[in-house]
Design a protein around this motif. Structure first.
Motif, PDB file in Angstrom:
ATOM      1  N   PRO A 142       0.800  -1.233   0.000  1.00  0.00           N
ATOM      2  CA  PRO A 142       0.000   0.000   0.000  1.00  0.00           C
ATOM      3  C   PRO A 142       0.831   1.280   0.000  1.00  0.00           C
ATOM      4  O   PRO A 142       0.397   2.308  -0.541  1.00  0.00           O
ATOM      5  N   LEU A 143       2.025   1.222   0.572  1.00  0.00           N
ATOM      6  CA  LEU A 143       2.890   2.397   0.603  1.00  0.00           C
ATOM      7  C   LEU A 143       3.554   2.624  -0.753  1.00  0.00           C
ATOM      8  O   LEU A 143       3.680   3.767  -1.211  1.00  0.00           O
ATOM      9  N   VAL A 144       3.958   1.538  -1.394  1.00  0.00           N
ATOM     10  CA  VAL A 144       4.551   1.636  -2.725  1.00  0.00           C
ATOM     11  C   VAL A 144       3.538   2.171  -3.735  1.00  0.00           C
ATOM     12  O   VAL A 144       3.868   2.996  -4.596  1.00  0.00           O
ATOM     13  N   MET A 248      11.842  -2.888   9.017  1.00  0.00           N
ATOM     14  CA  MET A 248      11.967  -2.495   7.610  1.00  0.00           C
ATOM     15  C   MET A 248      12.066  -0.983   7.492  1.00  0.00           C
ATOM     16  O   MET A 248      11.270  -0.243   8.073  1.00  0.00           O
ATOM     17  N   GLN A 249      13.053  -0.543   6.742  1.00  0.00           N
ATOM     18  CA  GLN A 249      13.177   0.865   6.390  1.00  0.00           C
ATOM     19  C   GLN A 249      13.080   0.978   4.875  1.00  0.00           C
ATOM     20  O   GLN A 249      13.796   0.294   4.144  1.00  0.00           O
ATOM     21  N   LEU A 250      12.173   1.817   4.407  1.00  0.00           N
ATOM     22  CA  LEU A 250      12.033   2.028   2.973  1.00  0.00           C
ATOM     23  C   LEU A 250      12.206   3.493   2.637  1.00  0.00           C
ATOM     24  O   LEU A 250      11.842   4.371   3.424  1.00  0.00           O
ATOM     25  N   ARG A 251      12.800   3.713   1.489  1.00  0.00           N
ATOM     26  CA  ARG A 251      12.915   5.069   0.965  1.00  0.00           C
ATOM     27  C   ARG A 251      11.971   5.147  -0.234  1.00  0.00           C
ATOM     28  O   ARG A 251      12.151   4.446  -1.241  1.00  0.00           O
ATOM     29  N   THR A 252      10.961   5.972  -0.093  1.00  0.00           N
ATOM     30  CA  THR A 252       9.954   6.102  -1.136  1.00  0.00           C
ATOM     31  C   THR A 252      10.401   7.118  -2.188  1.00  0.00           C
ATOM     32  O   THR A 252      11.330   7.893  -1.968  1.00  0.00           O
ATOM     33  N   ARG A 253       9.734   7.096  -3.321  1.00  0.00           N
ATOM     34  CA  ARG A 253      10.038   8.075  -4.377  1.00  0.00           C
ATOM     35  C   ARG A 253       9.537   9.457  -3.980  1.00  0.00           C
ATOM     36  O   ARG A 253      10.218  10.480  -4.150  1.00  0.00           O
ATOM     37  N   ASP A 254       8.319   9.499  -3.417  1.00  0.00           N
ATOM     38  CA  ASP A 254       7.712  10.753  -2.970  1.00  0.00           C
ATOM     39  C   ASP A 254       7.665  10.760  -1.448  1.00  0.00           C
ATOM     40  O   ASP A 254       7.584   9.706  -0.804  1.00  0.00           O
ATOM     41  N   ALA A 255       7.711  11.946  -0.866  1.00  0.00           N
ATOM     42  CA  ALA A 255       7.644  12.062   0.589  1.00  0.00           C
ATOM     43  C   ALA A 255       6.329  11.469   1.101  1.00  0.00           C
ATOM     44  O   ALA A 255       5.262  11.669   0.507  1.00  0.00           O
ATOM     45  N   THR A 263      -2.553   5.677   7.785  1.00  0.00           N
ATOM     46  CA  THR A 263      -3.882   5.631   7.158  1.00  0.00           C
ATOM     47  C   THR A 263      -3.933   4.575   6.063  1.00  0.00           C
ATOM     48  O   THR A 263      -4.902   3.799   5.955  1.00  0.00           O
ATOM     49  N   LEU A 264      -2.901   4.526   5.243  1.00  0.00           N
ATOM     50  CA  LEU A 264      -2.853   3.539   4.160  1.00  0.00           C
ATOM     51  C   LEU A 264      -2.807   2.117   4.711  1.00  0.00           C
ATOM     52  O   LEU A 264      -3.469   1.212   4.186  1.00  0.00           O
ATOM     53  N   LEU A 265      -2.043   1.914   5.772  1.00  0.00           N
ATOM     54  CA  LEU A 265      -1.905   0.576   6.337  1.00  0.00           C
ATOM     55  C   LEU A 265      -3.191   0.119   7.017  1.00  0.00           C
ATOM     56  O   LEU A 265      -3.531  -1.071   6.969  1.00  0.00           O
ATOM     57  N   ASP A 306      15.332  12.794   6.692  1.00  0.00           N
ATOM     58  CA  ASP A 306      15.114  12.266   5.346  1.00  0.00           C
ATOM     59  C   ASP A 306      13.614  12.096   5.125  1.00  0.00           C
ATOM     60  O   ASP A 306      13.015  11.119   5.577  1.00  0.00           O
ATOM     61  N   PRO A 307      12.959  13.016   4.439  1.00  0.00           N
ATOM     62  CA  PRO A 307      11.503  12.980   4.294  1.00  0.00           C
ATOM     63  C   PRO A 307      10.977  11.806   3.480  1.00  0.00           C
ATOM     64  O   PRO A 307       9.767  11.558   3.482  1.00  0.00           O
ATOM     65  N   VAL A 308      11.847  11.079   2.787  1.00  0.00           N
ATOM     66  CA  VAL A 308      11.358   9.927   2.023  1.00  0.00           C
ATOM     67  C   VAL A 308      11.726   8.599   2.691  1.00  0.00           C
ATOM     68  O   VAL A 308      11.610   7.538   2.078  1.00  0.00           O
ATOM     69  N   SER A 309      12.134   8.667   3.964  1.00  0.00           N
ATOM     70  CA  SER A 309      12.512   7.464   4.690  1.00  0.00           C
ATOM     71  C   SER A 309      11.474   7.149   5.770  1.00  0.00           C
ATOM     72  O   SER A 309      11.196   7.974   6.640  1.00  0.00           O
ATOM     73  N   ILE A 310      10.887   5.930   5.705  1.00  0.00           N
ATOM     74  CA  ILE A 310       9.896   5.458   6.666  1.00  0.00           C
ATOM     75  C   ILE A 310      10.407   4.148   7.264  1.00  0.00           C
ATOM     76  O   ILE A 310      10.885   3.268   6.546  1.00  0.00           O
ATOM     77  N   SER A 311      10.303   4.019   8.587  1.00  0.00           N
ATOM     78  CA  SER A 311      10.690   2.782   9.260  1.00  0.00           C
ATOM     79  C   SER A 311       9.484   2.185   9.969  1.00  0.00           C
ATOM     80  O   SER A 311       8.575   2.907  10.412  1.00  0.00           O
ATOM     81  N   MET A 312       9.493   0.849  10.100  1.00  0.00           N
ATOM     82  CA  MET A 312       8.392   0.178  10.783  1.00  0.00           C
ATOM     83  C   MET A 312       8.840  -1.177  11.308  1.00  0.00           C
ATOM     84  O   MET A 312       9.864  -1.722  10.898  1.00  0.00           O
ATOM     85  N   TRP A 313       8.020  -1.695  12.212  1.00  0.00           N
ATOM     86  CA  TRP A 313       8.213  -3.005  12.827  1.00  0.00           C
ATOM     87  C   TRP A 313       7.053  -3.890  12.389  1.00  0.00           C
ATOM     88  O   TRP A 313       5.888  -3.481  12.456  1.00  0.00           O
ATOM     89  N   LEU A 314       7.364  -5.097  11.896  1.00  0.00           N
ATOM     90  CA  LEU A 314       6.342  -6.010  11.381  1.00  0.00           C
ATOM     91  C   LEU A 314       6.423  -7.340  12.108  1.00  0.00           C
ATOM     92  O   LEU A 314       7.512  -7.853  12.350  1.00  0.00           O
ATOM     93  N   VAL A 315       5.268  -7.917  12.425  1.00  0.00           N
ATOM     94  CA  VAL A 315       5.238  -9.277  12.969  1.00  0.00           C
ATOM     95  C   VAL A 315       4.086 -10.040  12.327  1.00  0.00           C
ATOM     96  O   VAL A 315       3.073  -9.461  11.924  1.00  0.00           O
TER      97      VAL A 315
END
Length: 339
Positions: A142-144, A248-255, A263-265, A306-315
């Protein structure tokens, strides 16, 4: 008699098979008659299915042309018997990764790329990725879709059941011996696993990348159809029996703000967001994910520099969500839309 919707499940005598039968009892799928199969040495047991005991039939003596779809849970049996199932006119679902490396075989996570099934016809093979890939992509998709993707860095913290039943038993034995003042026997491991962390899963290549890390990166790229995506993975085995965790840390194309990501998740299929800055406000594999159908997400945060960097914890429950539910959901789609 029509075989439309009839399914054979092959290799049910293991942890994945036991979990898959439990899921079948708890969910409705578009299946007709279900046949449980295993090789002769492992056949004959009578597990419960849909409220009744059902005998596990002998694979070697079963006429595969009686069913529309054959679901394999054992990689050795998938490799040895898939061709016969295809010759019998069956769809084949490889739920154990035996054909994941074959570029001609669609690799599918039900919530992420069901469109890949459009290429499948009767007598075709579909593969499901490893539970780590399912966990990663269910939360990532959903984030991609909203903000694109530049790169991913993942660290996995995998329970023994992500590797196999032998490792589960070895951890139990080591734990018991240590708690009783006895030395731990290594058993299935290179080093003591109980009360320890093992920073390698699988063999290493020339660059020091383990087979588990390579597979995770390759399959994420393939399913997202981003062959050049930078994916850095570190896979660690932890002393728990079931469940899987990731950072997981992802760097998105857009902020993408953490609030928008949340909200997306919340709206995403297969995802459960638990992200409260209070005691017990984040999910854990044992207390929250085990026995559930979702990938749980918490510790969602944006890098202040880094406005295009999001981190999260998944289980998630690796056997239930990562193997059984994904396989059955893909099988359901195949029977509904591709027979």
């Amino acid at each position: 008699m029509s075989k439309t919707g009839d399914v054979a499940i092959v290799g049910v005598s293991g942890l994945a098979g036991e979990t898959l039968l439990n899921v079948l009892d708890e969910h409705e799928f578009a299946f007709g008659q279900i046949h449980l199969l295993d090789i002769e040495d492992r056949a004959g047991s009578r597990p419960m299915l849909r409220g009744q005991s059902q005998r596990v039939e002998v694979l070697e003596r079963f006429d595969l042309s009686r069913v529309a779809l054959v679901l394999f849970l054992d990689p050795d049996l998938a490799t040895g018997w898939a061709a016969q199932a295809v010759a019998a006119g069956c769809l084949v679902l490889d739920a154990c990764g035996a054909f994941r490396g074959d570029a001609s075989v669609p690799l599918v996570v039900a919530e992420v790329n069901p469109q890949a099934l459009e290429k499948v016809r009767a007598g075709g093979i579909v593969s499901c990725p490893d539970a780590q890939v399912v966990q990663t992509l269910v939360a990532l998709q959903p984030l991609v879709a909203e903000a694109g993707l530049q790169s991913i860095t993942i660290a996995t913290y995998q329970s023994m059941s992500t590797v196999g039943g032998e490792e589960v038993e070895a951890l139990a034995l080591q734990t018991s011996r240590l708690l009783n003042g006895q030395p731990a026997e290594k058993g299935a491991f290179d080093k003591q696993a109980a009360f320890n962390l093992l920073p390698r899963i699988g063999e290493l290549d020339e660059q020091g990348v383990s087979s588990a890390e390579q597979m995770l990166a390759e399959d994420v790229r393939r399913i997202l159809q981003l062959p050049q995506l930078p994916v850095s993975a570190t896979c660690v085995l932890v002393p728990t029996f079931f469940g899987s965790a990731q950072v997981m840390q992802l760097r998105t194309r857009d902020a993408l703000t953490a609030k928008r990501a949340a909200t997306l998740l919340r709206k995403a299929p297969g995802v459960k967001l638990l992200d409260r800055p209070s005691a017990g406000g984040y999910p854990t594999p044992v207390a929250d994910a085990t026995g559930t159908d979702q990938v749980w997400v918490g510790r969602l945060r944006q890098d202040s520099l880094d406005p295009v960097s999001i981190s999260m914890w998944l289980v998630s429950d690796n056997l239930r969500k990562g193997v059984a539910l994904n396989a059955l959901a893909v099988a359901d789609l195949l029977i509904k839309d591709h027979l």
